[in-house]
Design a protein around this motif. Structure first.
Motif, PDB file in Angstrom:
ATOM      1  N   ASP A 125       0.842  -1.189   0.000  1.00 14.77           N
ATOM      2  CA  ASP A 125       0.000   0.000   0.000  1.00 14.77           C
ATOM      3  C   ASP A 125       0.878   1.239   0.000  1.00 14.77           C
ATOM      4  O   ASP A 125       1.984   1.250   0.558  1.00 14.77           O
ATOM      5  CB  ASP A 125      -0.902   0.018   1.238  1.00 14.77           C
ATOM      6  N   ILE A 126       0.373   2.290  -0.613  1.00 14.42           N
ATOM      7  CA  ILE A 126       1.119   3.545  -0.714  1.00 14.42           C
ATOM      8  C   ILE A 126       0.190   4.699  -0.359  1.00 14.42           C
ATOM      9  O   ILE A 126      -0.932   4.783  -0.859  1.00 14.42           O
ATOM     10  CB  ILE A 126       1.681   3.739  -2.133  1.00 14.42           C
ATOM     11  N   ALA A 127       0.660   5.566   0.535  1.00 14.14           N
ATOM     12  CA  ALA A 127      -0.061   6.792   0.853  1.00 14.14           C
ATOM     13  C   ALA A 127       0.942   7.937   0.895  1.00 14.14           C
ATOM     14  O   ALA A 127       2.084   7.766   1.332  1.00 14.14           O
ATOM     15  CB  ALA A 127      -0.790   6.674   2.191  1.00 14.14           C
ATOM     16  N   ALA A 128       0.523   9.085   0.414  1.00 14.73           N
ATOM     17  CA  ALA A 128       1.375  10.269   0.442  1.00 14.73           C
ATOM     18  C   ALA A 128       0.498  11.503   0.604  1.00 14.73           C
ATOM     19  O   ALA A 128      -0.645  11.534   0.132  1.00 14.73           O
ATOM     20  CB  ALA A 128       2.222  10.375  -0.832  1.00 14.73           C
ATOM     21  N   LEU A 129       1.041  12.488   1.279  1.00 11.68           N
ATOM     22  CA  LEU A 129       0.333  13.755   1.487  1.00 11.68           C
ATOM     23  C   LEU A 129       1.328  14.884   1.267  1.00 11.68           C
ATOM     24  O   LEU A 129       2.401  14.901   1.882  1.00 11.68           O
ATOM     25  CB  LEU A 129      -0.256  13.811   2.894  1.00 11.68           C
ATOM     26  N   ALA A 130       0.982  15.806   0.379  1.00 12.23           N
ATOM     27  CA  ALA A 130       1.836  16.963   0.095  1.00 12.23           C
ATOM     28  C   ALA A 130       1.142  18.219   0.604  1.00 12.23           C
ATOM     29  O   ALA A 130      -0.035  18.444   0.322  1.00 12.23           O
ATOM     30  CB  ALA A 130       2.104  17.075  -1.403  1.00 12.23           C
ATOM     31  N   ALA A 131       1.886  19.029   1.368  1.00 10.00           N
ATOM     32  CA  ALA A 131       1.350  20.263   1.945  1.00 10.00           C
ATOM     33  C   ALA A 131       2.245  21.428   1.519  1.00 10.00           C
ATOM     34  O   ALA A 131       3.444  21.435   1.825  1.00 10.00           O
ATOM     35  CB  ALA A 131       1.288  20.162   3.466  1.00 10.00           C
ATOM     36  N   TYR A 132       1.657  22.399   0.842  1.00 10.60           N
ATOM     37  CA  TYR A 132       2.396  23.540   0.295  1.00 10.60           C
ATOM     38  C   TYR A 132       1.922  24.803   0.993  1.00 10.60           C
ATOM     39  O   TYR A 132       0.723  25.093   1.054  1.00 10.60           O
ATOM     40  CB  TYR A 132       2.145  23.638  -1.203  1.00 10.60           C
ATOM     41  N   ARG A 133       2.875  25.558   1.547  1.00 11.27           N
ATOM     42  CA  ARG A 133       2.544  26.810   2.234  1.00 11.27           C
ATOM     43  C   ARG A 133       2.530  27.942   1.221  1.00 11.27           C
ATOM     44  O   ARG A 133       3.563  28.245   0.595  1.00 11.27           O
ATOM     45  CB  ARG A 133       3.544  27.096   3.346  1.00 11.27           C
ATOM     46  N   LEU A 134       1.373  28.535   1.030  1.00 11.76           N
ATOM     47  CA  LEU A 134       1.241  29.578   0.014  1.00 11.76           C
ATOM     48  C   LEU A 134       2.099  30.789   0.361  1.00 11.76           C
ATOM     49  O   LEU A 134       2.176  31.196   1.526  1.00 11.76           O
ATOM     50  CB  LEU A 134      -0.220  30.015  -0.101  1.00 11.76           C
ATOM     51  N   PRO A 135       2.743  31.366  -0.639  1.00 13.53           N
ATOM     52  CA  PRO A 135       3.484  32.613  -0.403  1.00 13.53           C
ATOM     53  C   PRO A 135       2.552  33.705   0.099  1.00 13.53           C
ATOM     54  O   PRO A 135       1.345  33.697  -0.164  1.00 13.53           O
ATOM     55  CB  PRO A 135       4.062  32.945  -1.789  1.00 13.53           C
ATOM     56  N   ASP A 136       3.106  34.651   0.811  1.00 14.38           N
ATOM     57  CA  ASP A 136       2.296  35.693   1.437  1.00 14.38           C
ATOM     58  C   ASP A 136       1.513  36.518   0.430  1.00 14.38           C
ATOM     59  O   ASP A 136       0.412  36.979   0.711  1.00 14.38           O
ATOM     60  CB  ASP A 136       3.181  36.617   2.286  1.00 14.38           C
ATOM     61  N   GLY A 137       2.043  36.708  -0.771  1.00 18.54           N
ATOM     62  CA  GLY A 137       1.362  37.548  -1.756  1.00 18.54           C
ATOM     63  C   GLY A 137       0.250  36.857  -2.510  1.00 18.54           C
ATOM     64  O   GLY A 137      -0.470  37.504  -3.271  1.00 18.54           O
ATOM     65  N   VAL A 138       0.083  35.554  -2.293  1.00 16.58           N
ATOM     66  CA  VAL A 138      -0.933  34.795  -3.025  1.00 16.58           C
ATOM     67  C   VAL A 138      -2.243  34.856  -2.256  1.00 16.58           C
ATOM     68  O   VAL A 138      -2.306  34.508  -1.073  1.00 16.58           O
ATOM     69  CB  VAL A 138      -0.501  33.328  -3.222  1.00 16.58           C
TER      70      VAL A 138
END
Length: 372
Positions: free
Chosen positions: A351-364
């Motif tokens: 089984d494979i699980a993955a989670l990607a979390a991206y912190r938005l730049p302040d100007g976005v």
């Protein structure tokens, strides 16, 4: 019930075409028309029993036409009622009956499999409910692949929730397979979803989940109680600080993507897997790492890094990730998925699980935010 592939539906036509093509050019003592005995079985892979019966009748008629035509295979006379050809008609009819039975069995199995998949997909939506793509200033995407292709569900788990303490993430891997692993994963996710909102720090969250898992394991019979454990990683991304806090309980280290580079975030003092903490008596240690706007975090289970290539080598996740470090979460996980399948030759054994979390730049700006 899904329809059979198009090539299976055209296979009987191709089979007849081949027989008709080689029949006129073969010697008389090589009656190629006898190959039509197999036509009902060929049809059974792509059609239902009624169609198989119709194709059987067609095969018997075609055999009679070929046997009774003097010009076929250089014959000067026909052999329509020759004993060998009559036996051929009987055999084709018998194979047609078997083909119809096979078609009935195939269709029943396909209906059962479709039902199992539907139930499993519903269970997966309840167990691994869709994670919101936006939580606060975080863009989040997930990937789940089950080694049990027919069930599409396993013991890997993930979750992401927005709390008063920031975005809290969980990824875990239950020891073992099957329904017991799914039950354990469901229990653990339920405990995390409650504790994440109530506990003011990650240590409290980990303790709550640990106690729930220990109670669950104690109800299991025999040796399963002591062997039921879960590797897990808890993470917290507070709204007002450029950091990520983590508690690692025997889980593979997450990967931090910053400015095109990739760093493994190893725990300074990793805790044992959940339900094994009683063996050490130690508490949980929180590690704090910089996590700035524009950074991305990848949490994953060991099914990713233990994927093997044709040469037996493990999948080099960190090295591969450096090529895609600037991708956003959705594109990153799509690329990872495709690359895992290519690397393994389409044979994922875990089984494979993955989670990607991206912190938005302040100007976005987020959807719905004001401003010009």
């Amino acid at each position: 019930m899904p329809a059979p592939p198009l090539w299976l539906r055209w296979l009987p036509v191709a089979f007849v075409a081949v027989v008709l093509a080689i029949e006129p050019v073969t010697p008389v003592h090589w009656p190629v028309s006898f190959l039509l005995i197999a036509l009902p079985l060929v049809a059974a892979f792509g059609y239902g029993p009624a169609t198989v019966v119709a194709i059987t009748v067609f095969a018997v008629v075609l055999e009679g036409v070929l046997a009774g035509t003097p010009c076929c295979a250089g014959r000067s006379v026909g052999y329509l009622w020759d004993i060998h050809y009559v036996a051929n008609y009987a055999c084709t009819s018998l194979v047609g009956v078997l083909g119809a039975i096979l078609a009935v069995h195939r269709m029943r199995r396909e209906r059962t499999l479709a039902t199992v998949r539907s139930v499993a997909e519903t269970a997966q939506r309840v167990l691994l409910r869709p994670v919101p793509r936006m939580l606060g200033r975080m863009s989040i995407e997930t990937l789940y692949l089950s080694a049990a292709a027919e069930a599409r569900i396993g013991g890997d788990l993930y979750e992401a929730v927005q709390t008063a303490y920031g975005v809290r993430l969980l990824i875990g891997d239950v020891r073992g397979k099957g329904l017991l692993a799914v039950e354990t994963a469901a229990m653990m996710l339920g405990a995390f979803r409650e504790a994440a909102y109530d506990e003011p720090d990650l240590v409290g969250v980990a303790h709550r989940v640990e106690r729930s898992l220990s109670r669950h394991a104690a109800r299991l019979a025999g040796s399963e109680s002591g062997e039921r454990f879960v590797t897990a990683l808890f993470a917290e991304i507070p709204d007002g600080e450029s950091v990520v806090r983590m508690v690692n309980c025997g889980h593979p280290p997450p990967l931090l993507m910053h400015d095109g580079g990739v760093t493994e975030l190893h725990a300074t003092d990793p805790s044992p897997p959940l339900n094994l903490g009683v063996l050490t008596g130690d508490g949980y240690r929180v590690d704090v790492e910089r996590f700035q706007p524009g950074d991305q975090l990848l949490l994953y289970t060991d099914g990713v890094t233990e994927t093997r290539g044709a040469d037996g080598a493990f999948y080099p996740l960190a090295a591969r990730l450096r090529r895609w470090a600037r991708m956003r979460p959705g594109a990153l996980l799509d690329r990872l998925h495709a690359d895992l399948l290519a690397y393994s030759g389409g044979c994922l054994d875990d089984d494979i699980a993955a989670l990607a979390a991206y912190r938005l730049p302040d100007g976005v700006r987020l959807p719905g935010e004001g401003g010009r």
